[in-house]
Motif scaffolding. Sequence first.
Motif, PDB file in Angstrom:
ATOM      1  N   LYS A 139     -28.090 -10.786  20.093  1.00  0.00           N
ATOM      2  CA  LYS A 139     -28.036  -9.371  19.734  1.00  0.00           C
ATOM      3  C   LYS A 139     -27.695  -9.196  18.248  1.00  0.00           C
ATOM      4  CE  LYS A 139     -29.135  -7.747  23.702  1.00  0.00           C
ATOM      5  NZ  LYS A 139     -30.471  -7.105  23.872  1.00  0.00           N
ATOM      6  N   PHE A 140     -26.834 -10.059  17.710  1.00  0.00           N
ATOM      7  CA  PHE A 140     -26.555 -10.006  16.271  1.00  0.00           C
ATOM      8  C   PHE A 140     -27.804 -10.332  15.471  1.00  0.00           C
ATOM      9  CE2 PHE A 140     -21.981 -10.091  17.181  1.00  0.00           C
ATOM     10  CZ  PHE A 140     -21.523  -9.264  16.168  1.00  0.00           C
ATOM     11  N   ARG A 141     -28.514 -11.375  15.868  1.00  0.00           N
ATOM     12  CA  ARG A 141     -29.730 -11.757  15.133  1.00  0.00           C
ATOM     13  C   ARG A 141     -30.770 -10.643  15.157  1.00  0.00           C
ATOM     14  NH1 ARG A 141     -28.636 -16.784  17.692  1.00  0.00           N
ATOM     15  NH2 ARG A 141     -30.113 -16.292  19.374  1.00  0.00           N
ATOM     16  N   ASN A 142     -30.806  -9.871  16.248  1.00  0.00           N
ATOM     17  CA  ASN A 142     -31.769  -8.779  16.384  1.00  0.00           C
ATOM     18  C   ASN A 142     -31.244  -7.458  15.836  1.00  0.00           C
ATOM     19  OD1 ASN A 142     -33.503 -10.559  17.675  1.00  0.00           O
ATOM     20  ND2 ASN A 142     -32.867  -9.945  19.735  1.00  0.00           N
ATOM     21  N   ASN A 143     -30.070  -7.499  15.157  1.00  0.00           N
ATOM     22  CA  ASN A 143     -29.438  -6.291  14.593  1.00  0.00           C
ATOM     23  C   ASN A 143     -29.118  -5.243  15.655  1.00  0.00           C
ATOM     24  OD1 ASN A 143     -29.358  -7.013  11.796  1.00  0.00           O
ATOM     25  ND2 ASN A 143     -31.577  -6.724  11.725  1.00  0.00           N
ATOM     26  N   GLU A 144     -28.845  -5.711  16.880  1.00  0.00           N
ATOM     27  CA  GLU A 144     -28.430  -4.796  17.930  1.00  0.00           C
ATOM     28  C   GLU A 144     -26.907  -4.734  18.046  1.00  0.00           C
ATOM     29  OE1 GLU A 144     -31.076  -4.760  21.602  1.00  0.00           O
ATOM     30  OE2 GLU A 144     -31.705  -6.633  20.622  1.00  0.00           O
ATOM     31  N   ILE A 145     -26.202  -5.611  17.343  1.00  0.00           N
ATOM     32  CA  ILE A 145     -24.765  -5.492  17.126  1.00  0.00           C
ATOM     33  C   ILE A 145     -24.557  -5.533  15.619  1.00  0.00           C
ATOM     34  CG2 ILE A 145     -22.459  -6.439  17.488  1.00  0.00           C
ATOM     35  CD1 ILE A 145     -23.419  -7.761  20.020  1.00  0.00           C
ATOM     36  N   LYS A 146     -23.838  -4.545  15.107  1.00  0.00           N
ATOM     37  CA  LYS A 146     -23.601  -4.477  13.669  1.00  0.00           C
ATOM     38  C   LYS A 146     -22.109  -4.311  13.397  1.00  0.00           C
ATOM     39  CE  LYS A 146     -28.138  -2.555  12.497  1.00  0.00           C
ATOM     40  NZ  LYS A 146     -28.875  -1.465  11.810  1.00  0.00           N
ATOM     41  N   ILE A 147     -21.629  -5.000  12.368  1.00  0.00           N
ATOM     42  CA  ILE A 147     -20.221  -4.925  11.969  1.00  0.00           C
ATOM     43  C   ILE A 147     -20.054  -3.825  10.933  1.00  0.00           C
ATOM     44  CG2 ILE A 147     -18.322  -6.180  10.874  1.00  0.00           C
ATOM     45  CD1 ILE A 147     -19.687  -8.754  11.953  1.00  0.00           C
ATOM     46  N   VAL A 148     -19.034  -3.007  11.118  1.00  0.00           N
ATOM     47  CA  VAL A 148     -18.742  -1.914  10.191  1.00  0.00           C
ATOM     48  C   VAL A 148     -17.458  -2.241   9.435  1.00  0.00           C
ATOM     49  CG1 VAL A 148     -18.276   0.546   9.947  1.00  0.00           C
ATOM     50  CG2 VAL A 148     -19.822  -0.274  11.753  1.00  0.00           C
ATOM     51  N   THR A 149     -17.554  -2.386   8.119  1.00  0.00           N
ATOM     52  CA  THR A 149     -16.377  -2.675   7.294  1.00  0.00           C
ATOM     53  C   THR A 149     -16.551  -2.067   5.909  1.00  0.00           C
ATOM     54  OG1 THR A 149     -14.949  -4.439   6.464  1.00  0.00           O
ATOM     55  CG2 THR A 149     -17.304  -4.949   6.603  1.00  0.00           C
ATOM     56  N   PRO A 150     -15.591  -1.301   5.427  1.00  0.00           N
ATOM     57  CA  PRO A 150     -14.393  -0.872   6.166  1.00  0.00           C
ATOM     58  C   PRO A 150     -14.756   0.195   7.205  1.00  0.00           C
ATOM     59  CG  PRO A 150     -14.466   0.239   4.069  1.00  0.00           C
ATOM     60  CD  PRO A 150     -15.628  -0.742   4.069  1.00  0.00           C
ATOM     61  N   SER A 151     -13.828   0.438   8.122  1.00  0.00           N
ATOM     62  CA  SER A 151     -14.076   1.413   9.176  1.00  0.00           C
ATOM     63  C   SER A 151     -12.865   2.325   9.338  1.00  0.00           C
ATOM     64  CB  SER A 151     -14.355   0.705  10.499  1.00  0.00           C
ATOM     65  OG  SER A 151     -14.500   1.637  11.544  1.00  0.00           O
ATOM     66  N   THR A 152     -13.133   3.556   9.712  1.00  0.00           N
ATOM     67  CA  THR A 152     -12.047   4.514   9.943  1.00  0.00           C
ATOM     68  C   THR A 152     -11.666   4.590  11.417  1.00  0.00           C
ATOM     69  OG1 THR A 152     -13.667   6.296  10.157  1.00  0.00           O
ATOM     70  CG2 THR A 152     -12.707   5.928   7.965  1.00  0.00           C
ATOM     71  N   THR A 153     -12.345   3.824  12.256  1.00  0.00           N
ATOM     72  CA  THR A 153     -12.047   3.828  13.688  1.00  0.00           C
ATOM     73  C   THR A 153     -11.733   2.410  14.161  1.00  0.00           C
ATOM     74  OG1 THR A 153     -12.869   4.409  15.902  1.00  0.00           O
ATOM     75  CG2 THR A 153     -14.477   3.547  14.317  1.00  0.00           C
ATOM     76  N   LYS A 154     -11.057   2.309  15.291  1.00  0.00           N
ATOM     77  CA  LYS A 154     -10.733   1.003  15.866  1.00  0.00           C
ATOM     78  C   LYS A 154     -11.461   0.785  17.190  1.00  0.00           C
ATOM     79  CE  LYS A 154      -6.215   0.527  13.675  1.00  0.00           C
ATOM     80  NZ  LYS A 154      -4.772   0.242  13.884  1.00  0.00           N
ATOM     81  N   ARG A 155     -12.435   1.624  17.471  1.00  0.00           N
ATOM     82  CA  ARG A 155     -13.187   1.520  18.716  1.00  0.00           C
ATOM     83  C   ARG A 155     -14.670   1.306  18.418  1.00  0.00           C
ATOM     84  NH1 ARG A 155     -10.126   1.643  23.686  1.00  0.00           N
ATOM     85  NH2 ARG A 155      -8.169   2.700  23.217  1.00  0.00           N
ATOM     86  N   CYS A 156     -15.330   0.551  19.299  1.00  0.00           N
ATOM     87  CA  CYS A 156     -16.776   0.391  19.198  1.00  0.00           C
ATOM     88  C   CYS A 156     -17.468   1.709  19.540  1.00  0.00           C
ATOM     89  CB  CYS A 156     -17.265  -0.664  20.175  1.00  0.00           C
ATOM     90  SG  CYS A 156     -16.663  -2.321  19.880  1.00  0.00           S
ATOM     91  N   TRP A 157     -18.703   1.855  19.071  1.00  0.00           N
ATOM     92  CA  TRP A 157     -19.533   2.967  19.493  1.00  0.00           C
ATOM     93  C   TRP A 157     -20.991   2.527  19.502  1.00  0.00           C
ATOM     94  CZ3 TRP A 157     -17.749   2.460  14.559  1.00  0.00           C
ATOM     95  CH2 TRP A 157     -18.657   2.630  13.500  1.00  0.00           C
ATOM     96  N   ALA A 158     -21.821   3.294  20.177  1.00  0.00           N
ATOM     97  CA  ALA A 158     -23.240   2.966  20.268  1.00  0.00           C
ATOM     98  C   ALA A 158     -24.070   4.099  19.688  1.00  0.00           C
ATOM     99  CB  ALA A 158     -23.636   2.720  21.720  1.00  0.00           C
ATOM    100  N   GLU A 159     -25.137   3.708  19.021  1.00  0.00           N
ATOM    101  CA  GLU A 159     -26.154   4.645  18.562  1.00  0.00           C
ATOM    102  C   GLU A 159     -27.493   4.059  18.968  1.00  0.00           C
ATOM    103  OE1 GLU A 159     -25.811   5.551  14.409  1.00  0.00           O
ATOM    104  OE2 GLU A 159     -23.653   5.964  14.542  1.00  0.00           O
TER     105      GLU A 159
END
Length: 201
Positions: A139-159
């Motif tokens: 999923k990382f290789r397919n860009n279906e999981i993306k890391i957000v840094t810096p972030s203002t939240t501590k929870r995952c979300w989906a788009e």
Amino acid sequence: MATKTDGDWEFSTYVHKHLAIQEIYEKLNWTLIDVDAAKAKELDINHGIDYTFLDLHGKKITVQERFRDHIYINYSDATLRYRRDFNPDPSRVESEFYKIKADYLVYGITNGKKFADKRDTLTAIVKWAVVDVKFMQEKFRNNEIKIVTPSTTKRCWAEGNVLYSPEILNPDGSSSFLPFDIKLMQNLWGDRLTIAQKGFL
């Protein structure tokens, strides 16, 4: 003097021996393979592998374990250590997330405390999941999981079909970690994420 990391390691080892073998691995019919100390250390440091098992068909399975104490019971994510940007050893800046070659992440929340003098409170793993690491890496290789840094939240979300994981700095500033919401990922991608779980869904 013991470090926080030493304490976490001792806690996880205790949970593995006294709880996980019976509550997780015996139910999966996985048999632990004995590995000599030098090899075990090399697998842990360089490949993020804590234990090796054989399944019923004799197939070798590698596992990284991460157990937490009861204060995390209301969280629905599994976490991986991400970076240690202030570590003086360049080889240790990139943490578990980068090096993990285990087949599965076994993540669990216990019913007690992690401190050495509170071991008697650890009598069960109330939530656990066996997460397919190779599936997540795909999923990382397919860009279906993306890391957000810096972030203002501590929870995952989906788009759409993409999971966003925020980099979270530990309070002491020594390292950061990434959360991966198991229920959210299961909703996105179905049953391929975990091969077994209790309490997360």
